[in-house]
Scaffold this motif. Structure first.
Motif, mmCIF file in Angstrom:
data_model
loop_
_atom_site.group_PDB
_atom_site.id
_atom_site.type_symbol
_atom_site.label_atom_id
_atom_site.label_comp_id
_atom_site.label_asym_id
_atom_site.label_seq_id
_atom_site.Cartn_x
_atom_site.Cartn_y
_atom_site.Cartn_z
ATOM 1 N N ASN A 94 0.799 -1.234 0.000
ATOM 2 C CA ASN A 94 0.000 0.000 0.000
ATOM 3 C C ASN A 94 0.830 1.281 0.000
ATOM 4 O OD1 ASN A 94 -2.685 -1.365 0.449
ATOM 5 N ND2 ASN A 94 -1.632 -2.045 2.288
ATOM 6 N N LEU A 95 2.101 1.180 -0.314
ATOM 7 C CA LEU A 95 2.960 2.374 -0.278
ATOM 8 C C LEU A 95 2.498 3.441 -1.262
ATOM 9 C CD1 LEU A 95 6.529 0.776 0.021
ATOM 10 C CD2 LEU A 95 5.223 1.936 1.806
ATOM 11 N N GLN A 96 1.876 3.023 -2.360
ATOM 12 C CA GLN A 96 1.415 3.996 -3.354
ATOM 13 C C GLN A 96 0.359 4.948 -2.796
ATOM 14 O OE1 GLN A 96 1.035 0.703 -3.559
ATOM 15 N NE2 GLN A 96 -1.155 0.260 -3.709
ATOM 16 N N ASP A 97 -0.265 4.580 -1.678
ATOM 17 C CA ASP A 97 -1.303 5.429 -1.083
ATOM 18 C C ASP A 97 -0.733 6.582 -0.266
ATOM 19 O OD1 ASP A 97 -3.305 3.856 -2.127
ATOM 20 O OD2 ASP A 97 -3.431 2.561 -0.367
ATOM 21 N N MET A 98 0.570 6.599 -0.055
ATOM 22 C CA MET A 98 1.125 7.593 0.862
ATOM 23 C C MET A 98 2.284 8.408 0.296
ATOM 24 S SD MET A 98 2.826 4.817 3.467
ATOM 25 C CE MET A 98 3.291 6.057 4.630
ATOM 26 N N ARG A 108 9.011 9.648 2.392
ATOM 27 C CA ARG A 108 10.187 9.191 3.146
ATOM 28 C C ARG A 108 9.961 7.800 3.733
ATOM 29 N NH1 ARG A 108 12.334 13.628 7.220
ATOM 30 N NH2 ARG A 108 13.910 11.999 7.477
ATOM 31 N N VAL A 109 8.724 7.525 4.162
ATOM 32 C CA VAL A 109 8.397 6.182 4.653
ATOM 33 C C VAL A 109 8.578 5.161 3.530
ATOM 34 C CG1 VAL A 109 6.506 4.684 5.427
ATOM 35 C CG2 VAL A 109 6.813 6.933 6.469
ATOM 36 N N ALA A 110 8.061 5.484 2.346
ATOM 37 C CA ALA A 110 8.196 4.580 1.198
ATOM 38 C C ALA A 110 9.668 4.367 0.842
ATOM 39 C CB ALA A 110 7.432 5.147 0.001
ATOM 40 N N MET A 111 10.459 5.430 0.921
ATOM 41 C CA MET A 111 11.885 5.318 0.605
ATOM 42 C C MET A 111 12.606 4.440 1.621
ATOM 43 S SD MET A 111 12.470 9.288 -0.536
ATOM 44 C CE MET A 111 14.183 9.210 -1.090
ATOM 45 N N LEU A 112 12.220 4.551 2.891
ATOM 46 C CA LEU A 112 12.815 3.693 3.924
ATOM 47 C C LEU A 112 12.449 2.232 3.686
ATOM 48 C CD1 LEU A 112 12.295 5.728 7.239
ATOM 49 C CD2 LEU A 112 14.475 5.097 6.198
ATOM 50 N N CYS A 113 11.189 1.990 3.344
ATOM 51 C CA CYS A 113 10.745 0.622 3.080
ATOM 52 C C CYS A 113 11.523 0.016 1.910
ATOM 53 C CB CYS A 113 9.249 0.604 2.779
ATOM 54 S SG CYS A 113 8.206 0.913 4.219
ATOM 55 N N LEU A 114 11.756 0.805 0.884
ATOM 56 C CA LEU A 114 12.528 0.321 -0.266
ATOM 57 C C LEU A 114 13.978 0.050 0.121
ATOM 58 C CD1 LEU A 114 11.087 2.650 -3.041
ATOM 59 C CD2 LEU A 114 11.088 0.150 -3.117
ATOM 60 N N SER A 115 14.543 0.928 0.941
ATOM 61 C CA SER A 115 15.946 0.775 1.338
ATOM 62 C C SER A 115 16.168 -0.484 2.154
ATOM 63 C CB SER A 115 16.395 2.003 2.145
ATOM 64 O OG SER A 115 16.362 3.163 1.353
ATOM 65 N N TYR A 116 15.230 -0.797 3.051
ATOM 66 C CA TYR A 116 15.384 -1.944 3.949
ATOM 67 C C TYR A 116 14.870 -3.250 3.359
ATOM 68 C CZ TYR A 116 16.494 1.168 7.895
ATOM 69 O OH TYR A 116 17.094 2.068 8.747
ATOM 70 N N ASP A 154 4.173 13.478 -9.039
ATOM 71 C CA ASP A 154 3.902 14.026 -7.707
ATOM 72 C C ASP A 154 5.128 14.736 -7.157
ATOM 73 O OD1 ASP A 154 1.817 13.749 -5.295
ATOM 74 O OD2 ASP A 154 3.838 13.550 -4.497
ATOM 75 N N GLU A 155 4.885 15.789 -6.389
ATOM 76 C CA GLU A 155 5.973 16.605 -5.830
ATOM 77 C C GLU A 155 6.942 15.782 -4.992
ATOM 78 O OE1 GLU A 155 6.543 20.575 -2.968
ATOM 79 O OE2 GLU A 155 4.533 19.768 -3.368
ATOM 80 N N TYR A 156 6.427 14.784 -4.293
ATOM 81 C CA TYR A 156 7.277 13.927 -3.459
ATOM 82 C C TYR A 156 7.380 12.506 -4.019
ATOM 83 C CZ TYR A 156 6.304 17.790 -0.284
ATOM 84 O OH TYR A 156 6.176 19.043 0.262
ATOM 85 N N GLY A 157 6.378 12.105 -4.784
ATOM 86 C CA GLY A 157 6.348 10.734 -5.294
ATOM 87 C C GLY A 157 7.528 10.387 -6.182
ATOM 88 N N TYR A 158 7.983 11.342 -6.993
ATOM 89 C CA TYR A 158 9.090 11.025 -7.920
ATOM 90 C C TYR A 158 10.350 10.621 -7.156
ATOM 91 C CZ TYR A 158 11.883 15.291 -7.187
ATOM 92 O OH TYR A 158 12.693 16.266 -6.655
ATOM 93 N N LEU A 159 10.507 11.147 -5.919
ATOM 94 C CA LEU A 159 11.676 10.788 -5.105
ATOM 95 C C LEU A 159 11.670 9.298 -4.765
ATOM 96 C CD1 LEU A 159 11.633 13.821 -2.649
ATOM 97 C CD2 LEU A 159 13.348 13.386 -4.406
ATOM 98 N N VAL A 160 10.484 8.748 -4.580
ATOM 99 C CA VAL A 160 10.355 7.315 -4.280
ATOM 100 C C VAL A 160 10.838 6.495 -5.469
ATOM 101 C CG1 VAL A 160 8.744 5.481 -3.650
ATOM 102 C CG2 VAL A 160 8.411 7.798 -2.738
ATOM 103 N N LEU A 161 10.525 6.962 -6.677
ATOM 104 C CA LEU A 161 10.988 6.238 -7.872
ATOM 105 C C LEU A 161 12.505 6.337 -8.025
ATOM 106 C CD1 LEU A 161 8.212 7.079 -10.505
ATOM 107 C CD2 LEU A 161 8.365 5.155 -8.913
ATOM 108 N N LEU A 162 13.082 7.468 -7.639
ATOM 109 C CA LEU A 162 14.548 7.591 -7.684
ATOM 110 C C LEU A 162 15.183 6.622 -6.697
ATOM 111 C CD1 LEU A 162 15.208 11.455 -7.962
ATOM 112 C CD2 LEU A 162 14.526 9.807 -9.712
ATOM 113 N N ARG A 163 14.583 6.517 -5.500
ATOM 114 C CA ARG A 163 15.096 5.570 -4.503
ATOM 115 C C ARG A 163 14.931 4.142 -5.016
ATOM 116 N NH1 ARG A 163 18.818 4.863 -1.812
ATOM 117 N NH2 ARG A 163 18.611 6.933 -0.953
#
Length: 554
Positions: A267-271, A279-287, A310-319
């Motif tokens: 459900n990370l796409q919801d947040m 940042r939560v999604a990025m942590l989940c991907l990192s771990y 998304d203003e913050y969502g693209y960062l998750v894709l970079l991670r």
């Protein structure tokens, strides 16, 4: 005797029923309407609501003058004053109160909110009443502390309630002060922290644990239970949940963190639409493990385009790109999917950054220093085993053919759009592989009739790409140097030679200047332009900066 009578009736045959004439649709509707009105008439507030609705029909209009609005509000207040609580849970009457809070003056709003005191928590749980609470929060800022006091100790349950969660989220995200946000968040930390965090003493979790370090373990246990319940209830979209999630994942031990992340992965796409959620999604991907990353990518796939913009969502894709060792999976499941929406993404402020990241890496030309530092910090906790540079190279090799093909097919559109043109420039400089067809497409545009409107040689965005490609082979800076020789300058000169003077004296002067400075074409360009020195001087006198610099070279 009874038996004999029954027998007689049976002999007489079945009882005959006469059919009633079928009613028309109009008659049926009229009857239903009358039934509804009769039912409503039993309500003691019926007359008051009926009268108020007549005034409301005029009051809610956007074209009434201020004086008329004032008079209508006075009339409305004379009708509803003292009876607000009688009607707040009714659909139609709820809209009347909302309009009064929007259109009324400070005194009238205060009168309404005073009548609502003691009902805010119940209203927040109502399908219609929740909108009254949101309007009170929006237009009556002086009542926010009072409303918050009624929510106190109930936030944990309200955030899991279908209707009330929208009110809590609205309060937290739109209308609260820093102290009020801390007070709302304290409900995720436990009853003791809620009491300690009341009123003016409101503090963040970090500040609370600094003063009471012994409370860390029970606080985290309480947070886990609350957050787990939030995930079960589908409230993960709310930003008020994202902050405690980030705090928990940052402070908890590895075992507790992994347990919560196992519930989050689907459900990370919801947040990802908030700073903390991303940042939560990025942590989940990192771990996460390679298997977990596949699960996350699968969940992301239907929403990739939206996340990228998304203003913050693209960062998750970079991670995601940084921590996933399986570059084939990323290329096929993520990049290929995003390439389907390339035109839209290239022209988007945030969407283009995913492609720019693949092409140029952590380049502060396109990413802020803060973002680069955030990505670097994430490298320290990543479970990835493959070197970052190797992954970047593999992904670039896998994606370059698709990106180059886009330029070949859509150069005319992409080169003339402000943000898309930057991506095209980086594709031509930093993508790897055969670019001959893409170069030919650009040369074809450069060779079009000079009378054509928005000619690429004179277009303010397109000619920057052409200039960069001319200088790409000899540039001394890494950002501007082509990873593979383009040999573009001689080809361009051959195409535009008949119109070289025209471009030199108009908006294409900087491209011609680049050709005059490029070693492979400098001599030939100067020889051609010497014959037009007079025209170039005239252009220089007319404040054409490119022509001025050309004149200095001749």
């Amino acid at each position: 005797m009874a038996y004999t009578e029954t027998a007689v009736k049976r002999k007489e045959g079945p009882e005959v029923h006469t059919e009633q004439p079928k009613k028309s649709k109009i008659e049926s509707r009229k009857e239903q309407k009358n039934t509804r009105l009769e039912r409503k008439a039993h309500d003691r507030s019926f007359d008051m609501i009926t009268e108020a609705k007549k005034v409301w029909e005029q009051l809610r209009r956007g074209d009434i003058k201020r004086e008329e609005q004032k008079q209508l509000m006075e009339k409305m207040m004379s009708i509803i004053q003292g009876r607000v609580q009688d009607v707040i849970f009714k659909h139609d009457a709820s809209r009347i109160i909302q309009t009064c809070l929007k259109k009324g003056n400070g005194e009238q709003r205060n009168q309404i909110t005073e009548e609502l005191k003691g009902k805010y928590e119940t209203l927040a749980k109502s399908m219609y009443g929740k909108f009254i609470v949101l309007k009170a929060l929006e237009y009556c800022h002086w009542q926010r502390d009072s409303i918050l006091s009624e929510f106190r100790t109930h936030v944990r349950k309200m955030i899991r309630h279908k209707e009330a969660s929208a009110v809590i989220e609205g309060f937290y995200a739109q209308f609260s002060t820093a102290a009020q946000r801390n007070e709302l968040l304290a409900e995720f930390y436990g009853p003791e922290m809620t009491l300690f965090n009341h009123g003016g003493a409101s503090k963040s979790l970090e500040a609370l644990l600094e003063t009471m370090p012994e409370k860390k373990e029970p606080v985290l246990k309480y947070m886990y239970d609350v957050l787990k319940g939030c995930l079960d209830k589908g409230t993960l979209v709310h930003s008020i949940v994202h902050k405690p999630l980030l705090q928990f994942l940052t402070l908890a031990d590895a075992k507790s963190r992994d347990e919560l992340m196992s519930l989050l992965r689907d459900n990370l796409q919801d947040m990802v639409h908030t700073r903390e959620g991303a940042r939560v999604a990025m942590l989940c991907l990192s771990y996460s493990t390679p298997k977990d990353k596949k699960t996350i990518i699968k969940a992301f796939k239907p929403f990739l385009s939206k996340i990228a913009q998304d203003e913050y969502g693209y960062l998750v894709l970079l991670r995601l790109v940084d921590v996933t060792d399986d570059t084939v999976l990323v290329s096929k499941a993520v990049v290929d999917e995003l390439c389907k929406h390339a035109k839209e993404l290239f022209a988007d402020k945030f969407g283009r950054r995913f492609f720019l990241y693949i092409l140029t890496g952590r380049n502060t030309r396109y990413l802020s220093s803060e973002t680069v530092q955030q990505l670097i910090a994430g490298d320290e906790i990543s479970t990835s085993k493959k070197d970052l540079k190797v992954k970047a190279s593999e992904l670039l090799n896998a994606c370059s053919p698709s990106l180059i093909k886009m330029v070949k097919n859509d150069a005319a559109v992409l080169m003339r759009e402000k943000l898309s043109s930057q991506v095209v420039q980086e594709i031509m400089l930093h993508a790897v592989g055969d670019k001959s067809e893409a170069i030919d497409a650009i040369l074809e545009l450069a060779g079009e009739n000079i009378e054509k409107e928005n000619h690429v040689m004179e277009h303010r965005f397109a000619n920057r790409i052409i200039k960069a490609m001319v200088k790409a082979d000899s540039s001394e800076t890494e950002n501007d140097k082509a990873v593979e020789p383009l040999e573009f300058a001689p080809k361009l000169l051959e195409v535009i030679r008949p119109n070289l003077t025209h471009f030199a004296t108009n908006f294409g002067s900087f491209v011609v200047l680049a050709l005059a400075e490029e070693p492979s074409t400098a001599k030939e360009v100067k020889n051609v332009l010497k014959k037009s020195k007079k025209d170039i001087k005239q252009a220089a006198d007319d404040k054409n900066v490119g022509a001025e610099k050309l004149l200095a070279l001749l």
